[in-house]
Design a protein around this motif. Structure first.
Motif, PDB file in Angstrom:
ATOM      1  N   THR A 146      31.777  35.780  45.370  1.00 33.79           N
ATOM      2  CA  THR A 146      32.483  34.788  44.575  1.00 33.79           C
ATOM      3  C   THR A 146      33.208  35.440  43.423  1.00 33.79           C
ATOM      4  OG1 THR A 146      30.822  33.140  45.155  1.00 33.79           O
ATOM      5  CG2 THR A 146      32.252  32.666  43.266  1.00 33.79           C
ATOM      6  N   GLY A 147      32.546  36.340  42.702  1.00 34.92           N
ATOM      7  CA  GLY A 147      33.198  37.063  41.614  1.00 34.92           C
ATOM      8  C   GLY A 147      33.417  36.188  40.396  1.00 34.92           C
ATOM      9  N   ARG A 148      33.916  36.822  39.343  1.00 34.64           N
ATOM     10  CA  ARG A 148      34.167  36.113  38.106  1.00 34.64           C
ATOM     11  C   ARG A 148      35.487  35.375  38.155  1.00 34.64           C
ATOM     12  NH1 ARG A 148      32.759  40.684  33.524  1.00 34.64           N
ATOM     13  NH2 ARG A 148      30.584  41.058  34.106  1.00 34.64           N
ATOM     14  N   ARG A 149      35.647  34.461  37.237  1.00 36.43           N
ATOM     15  CA  ARG A 149      36.916  33.771  37.060  1.00 36.43           C
ATOM     16  C   ARG A 149      37.656  34.433  35.904  1.00 36.43           C
ATOM     17  NH1 ARG A 149      37.146  28.739  39.593  1.00 36.43           N
ATOM     18  NH2 ARG A 149      38.833  28.107  38.211  1.00 36.43           N
ATOM     19  N   TYR A 150      38.920  34.741  36.132  1.00 30.06           N
ATOM     20  CA  TYR A 150      39.767  35.311  35.091  1.00 30.06           C
ATOM     21  C   TYR A 150      40.956  34.389  34.892  1.00 30.06           C
ATOM     22  CZ  TYR A 150      37.117  39.631  35.739  1.00 30.06           C
ATOM     23  OH  TYR A 150      36.118  40.567  35.827  1.00 30.06           O
ATOM     24  N   GLY A 151      41.121  33.940  33.661  1.00 32.10           N
ATOM     25  CA  GLY A 151      42.223  33.029  33.379  1.00 32.10           C
ATOM     26  C   GLY A 151      42.150  31.762  34.193  1.00 32.10           C
ATOM     27  N   GLY A 152      40.947  31.329  34.532  1.00 34.27           N
ATOM     28  CA  GLY A 152      40.779  30.109  35.303  1.00 34.27           C
ATOM     29  C   GLY A 152      41.001  30.280  36.794  1.00 34.27           C
ATOM     30  N   VAL A 153      41.169  31.527  37.274  1.00 33.96           N
ATOM     31  CA  VAL A 153      41.436  31.779  38.694  1.00 33.96           C
ATOM     32  C   VAL A 153      40.230  32.489  39.301  1.00 33.96           C
ATOM     33  CG1 VAL A 153      42.959  32.879  40.350  1.00 33.96           C
ATOM     34  CG2 VAL A 153      43.893  32.000  38.203  1.00 33.96           C
ATOM     35  N   ASP A 154      39.679  31.927  40.390  1.00 33.13           N
ATOM     36  CA  ASP A 154      38.494  32.542  40.980  1.00 33.13           C
ATOM     37  C   ASP A 154      38.897  33.717  41.872  1.00 33.13           C
ATOM     38  OD1 ASP A 154      39.285  31.587  43.507  1.00 33.13           O
ATOM     39  OD2 ASP A 154      38.087  29.769  43.300  1.00 33.13           O
ATOM     40  N   SER A 155      37.905  34.447  42.370  1.00 30.91           N
ATOM     41  CA  SER A 155      38.164  35.691  43.103  1.00 30.91           C
ATOM     42  C   SER A 155      38.909  35.446  44.408  1.00 30.91           C
ATOM     43  CB  SER A 155      36.845  36.422  43.379  1.00 30.91           C
ATOM     44  OG  SER A 155      35.994  35.629  44.196  1.00 30.91           O
ATOM     45  N   GLN A 156      38.616  34.337  45.090  1.00 30.41           N
ATOM     46  CA  GLN A 156      39.295  34.068  46.355  1.00 30.41           C
ATOM     47  C   GLN A 156      40.786  33.827  46.135  1.00 30.41           C
ATOM     48  OE1 GLN A 156      37.121  30.852  48.200  1.00 30.41           O
ATOM     49  NE2 GLN A 156      35.700  32.259  49.206  1.00 30.41           N
ATOM     50  N   GLU A 157      41.106  33.106  45.068  1.00 32.47           N
ATOM     51  CA  GLU A 157      42.510  32.851  44.769  1.00 32.47           C
ATOM     52  C   GLU A 157      43.204  34.144  44.348  1.00 32.47           C
ATOM     53  OE1 GLU A 157      46.237  31.159  44.091  1.00 32.47           O
ATOM     54  OE2 GLU A 157      44.524  30.611  45.352  1.00 32.47           O
ATOM     55  N   ARG A 158      42.518  34.982  43.594  1.00 35.23           N
ATOM     56  CA  ARG A 158      43.117  36.261  43.209  1.00 35.23           C
ATOM     57  C   ARG A 158      43.381  37.121  44.445  1.00 35.23           C
ATOM     58  NH1 ARG A 158      39.082  36.106  39.339  1.00 35.23           N
ATOM     59  NH2 ARG A 158      38.008  37.917  40.236  1.00 35.23           N
ATOM     60  N   GLN A 159      42.441  37.098  45.394  1.00 34.40           N
ATOM     61  CA  GLN A 159      42.656  37.863  46.621  1.00 34.40           C
ATOM     62  C   GLN A 159      43.840  37.306  47.404  1.00 34.40           C
ATOM     63  OE1 GLN A 159      39.234  38.271  49.180  1.00 34.40           O
ATOM     64  NE2 GLN A 159      40.426  39.136  50.855  1.00 34.40           N
ATOM     65  N   ARG A 160      43.965  35.989  47.456  1.00 39.91           N
ATOM     66  CA  ARG A 160      45.105  35.380  48.147  1.00 39.91           C
ATOM     67  C   ARG A 160      46.413  35.812  47.495  1.00 39.91           C
ATOM     68  NH1 ARG A 160      48.895  32.010  47.887  1.00 39.91           N
ATOM     69  NH2 ARG A 160      48.448  31.593  45.716  1.00 39.91           N
ATOM     70  N   GLN A 161      46.431  35.839  46.181  1.00 39.46           N
ATOM     71  CA  GLN A 161      47.634  36.238  45.458  1.00 39.46           C
ATOM     72  C   GLN A 161      47.963  37.710  45.715  1.00 39.46           C
ATOM     73  OE1 GLN A 161      46.907  35.222  41.362  1.00 39.46           O
ATOM     74  NE2 GLN A 161      47.034  33.014  41.725  1.00 39.46           N
ATOM     75  N   ARG A 162      46.932  38.550  45.759  1.00 44.50           N
ATOM     76  CA  ARG A 162      47.162  39.981  46.036  1.00 44.50           C
ATOM     77  C   ARG A 162      47.712  40.158  47.454  1.00 44.50           C
ATOM     78  NH1 ARG A 162      42.264  40.608  42.958  1.00 44.50           N
ATOM     79  NH2 ARG A 162      41.004  40.620  44.860  1.00 44.50           N
ATOM     80  N   ARG A 163      47.169  39.399  48.390  1.00 47.59           N
ATOM     81  CA  ARG A 163      47.653  39.494  49.776  1.00 47.59           C
ATOM     82  C   ARG A 163      49.125  39.086  49.860  1.00 47.59           C
ATOM     83  NH1 ARG A 163      48.149  36.987  54.773  1.00 47.59           N
ATOM     84  NH2 ARG A 163      47.260  38.193  56.495  1.00 47.59           N
ATOM     85  N   ALA A 164      49.475  38.019  49.153  1.00 41.20           N
ATOM     86  CA  ALA A 164      50.868  37.574  49.148  1.00 41.20           C
ATOM     87  C   ALA A 164      51.777  38.642  48.540  1.00 41.20           C
ATOM     88  CB  ALA A 164      50.995  36.258  48.385  1.00 41.20           C
ATOM     89  N   ARG A 165      51.307  39.301  47.484  1.00 43.18           N
ATOM     90  CA  ARG A 165      52.089  40.373  46.866  1.00 43.18           C
ATOM     91  C   ARG A 165      52.281  41.536  47.831  1.00 43.18           C
ATOM     92  NH1 ARG A 165      49.238  41.635  41.241  1.00 43.18           N
ATOM     93  NH2 ARG A 165      50.631  43.460  41.353  1.00 43.18           N
ATOM     94  N   LEU A 166      51.255  41.844  48.601  1.00 44.93           N
ATOM     95  CA  LEU A 166      51.354  42.944  49.558  1.00 44.93           C
ATOM     96  C   LEU A 166      52.318  42.607  50.695  1.00 44.93           C
ATOM     97  CD1 LEU A 166      47.584  43.924  49.594  1.00 44.93           C
ATOM     98  CD2 LEU A 166      49.463  45.456  48.934  1.00 44.93           C
ATOM     99  N   ILE A 167      52.309  41.364  51.134  1.00 39.88           N
ATOM    100  CA  ILE A 167      53.253  40.953  52.179  1.00 39.88           C
ATOM    101  C   ILE A 167      54.677  41.026  51.655  1.00 39.88           C
ATOM    102  CG2 ILE A 167      54.048  38.978  53.541  1.00 39.88           C
ATOM    103  CD1 ILE A 167      51.119  38.206  53.932  1.00 39.88           C
ATOM    104  N   GLU A 168      54.875  40.569  50.434  1.00 41.81           N
ATOM    105  CA  GLU A 168      56.207  40.651  49.826  1.00 41.81           C
ATOM    106  C   GLU A 168      56.634  42.110  49.668  1.00 41.81           C
ATOM    107  OE1 GLU A 168      58.544  39.151  45.756  1.00 41.81           O
ATOM    108  OE2 GLU A 168      56.426  38.665  46.072  1.00 41.81           O
ATOM    109  N   ALA A 169      55.696  42.937  49.224  1.00 45.69           N
ATOM    110  CA  ALA A 169      56.001  44.361  49.078  1.00 45.69           C
ATOM    111  C   ALA A 169      56.262  45.001  50.433  1.00 45.69           C
ATOM    112  CB  ALA A 169      54.842  45.073  48.377  1.00 45.69           C
TER     113      ALA A 169
END
Length: 240
Positions: free
Chosen positions: A19-42
């Motif tokens: 589960t991980g910590r929440r940073y700026g109100g965003v949990d770890s799963q959402e952060r991973q989703r955002q990182r994946r989207a950044r990698l696809i864009e890259a």
């Protein structure tokens, strides 16, 4: 850390499912989703510039401003990333095509023009999409060939569906909407691939006019054949 031609060896990823910590109100799963989207864009940017076979994990991570640890959090290899990029490009094209058809008058020629214009504008407006979808997809390996073939089938089924709606009596002529649609998709892909290889030097309207002529020829043929069939059936009824 050792480096191969195609990838950087991974660091240890985070524990899956944590589960991980929440940073700026965003949990770890959402952060991973955002990182994946950044990698696809890259990945789209890197594959579009360097090509699939010259791109490396390091290139993608640099473009995404992420470490290789996060690359392997979402993708097992560069092949996995390319499949995701390709799928994303084709999904967005399909959505754009459906929207253009939905906004179009329900006439065969106008529907064909709307779909073709959307296709050509989509690849012209971003050369990265063009290279991924039309150039590298056919030489990225057997797995990608299957994925590209499925994408072609999806667009053929879309065209065939409209053919059947516009001309429900095609079977009476011995014509198969899906066979015709596959032929038209193949022609579109070949012409568009050559256009991209020539850096879209031919004006879009000229390419569109030529592509549209293939669709219009099919539409005109169906209309003439159906009219002749109606006349033959009418003549048969009168002579009966």
């Amino acid at each position: 850390m050792s480096v191969s031609r195609q990838r950087v060896n991974p660091e240890s990823p985070s524990t899956p499912g944590a589960t991980g910590r929440r940073y700026g109100g965003v949990d770890s799963q959402e952060r991973q989703r955002q990182r994946r989207a950044r990698l696809i864009e890259a990945g789209l940017a890197v594959f579009g510039e360097r090509g699939y076979h010259q791109a490396t994990v390091r290139d993608v991570c640099r473009q995404a401003q992420l470490t290789s640890r996060y690359f392997y959090e979402s993708f097992g290899s560069m092949e996995d990333l390319f499949r995701s990029v390709y799928t994303d490009v084709n999904r967005n094209l399909m959505q754009a095509t459906i929207l253009s058809l939905a906004a179009c008058q329900p006439e065969p020629e106008k529907l064909a023009e709307a779909a073709l214009r959307t296709f050509l504008e989509y690849i012209r407006d971003d050369p990265h999409r063009a290279r991924v979808a039309l150039i590298d997809a056919v030489n990225a390996g057997e797995g990608m060939n299957m994925l590209a073939e499925q994408a072609s089938k999806d667009f053929a089924h879309l065209i065939a569906g409209f053919m059947q709606q516009m001309f429900p009596r095609l079977p009476e002529l011995g014509l198969d909407a899906l066979i015709l649609a596959n032929g038209l998709v193949g022609a579109n892909t070949r012409i568009a691939t050559q256009w991209v290889a020539d850096r879209c030097s031919t004006p879009l309207e000229d390419v569109l006019r030529n592509l549209l002529s293939l669709f219009k020829a099919s539409i005109a043929y169906a209309r003439v054949q159906l009219e002749e069939l109606d006349q033959a059936q009418l003549k048969a009824r009168k002579s009966a």
